[in-house]
Scaffold this motif. Structure first.
Motif: not given
Length: 158
Positions: A26-29, A52-54, A37-38, A40-46
């Motif tokens: 869950v990410i603030p708009a 994604f952020c953009k 949280p973005v 580490p969640a994405l980084g651990q899967h490379g």
């Protein structure tokens, strides 16, 4: 005579790409950053965090600031990903309709605020737009919203 039931394969599996993980966050708009949280969640899967952020920030630019947006990210073995946004949580809409910042500390023992059935109807209509919720009758969605409000100590008035 009866027709055989046909099960279609999962469309994600049909794409030929192997799913590595499904990440729910869950990410603030408009506020996706490489920080938790973005990141580490994405980084651990490379996965490419900045990409994604953009994309996310561009897609949620028209939203009100700080609206919590649930996101489901499907990560594939080839380091690519797909993501889908959902509508904000029911509790967010109920709190906004009631004009409170948080629900009651002891639900069922005291009433923090109240919302009308009109608010319940509009929240249910919004939540019905979520993928996978189109088949749920509006009456059931309204009952779900009323249950969420009660669990937060917010009364529903007629």
């Amino acid at each position: 005579f009866a027709t055989p039931s046909v099960r279609t394969a999962d469309p994600r599996a049909m794409s030929g790409r192997t799913i590595l993980a499904i990440i729910r966050v869950v990410i603030p708009a408009g506020a996706a950053k490489p920080a938790p949280p973005v990141g580490p969640a994405l980084g651990q899967h490379g996965l490419n965090i900045m990409s994604f952020c953009k994309e996310f920030n561009a897609k949620t630019a028209g939203f009100l600031a700080e609206v919590p947006v649930p996101v489901m990210i499907t990560a594939f073995k080839d380091k690519s990903f797909e993501w889908k946004m959902r509508t904000p949580p029911t509790s967010y809409f109920v709190k906004k309709a009631a004009g409170v910042s948080s629900g009651g500390g002891r639900p069922g023992h005291g009433i923090t605020a109240a919302i009308s059935l009109k608010h319940v109807y509009h929240i249910a209509k919004l939540k019905q737009q979520d993928e996978g919720s189109h088949h749920i009758p509006l009456m059931s969605m309204c009952k779900s919203v009323i249950g969420a409000a009660k669990s937060m100590g917010i009364e529903v008035i007629r």
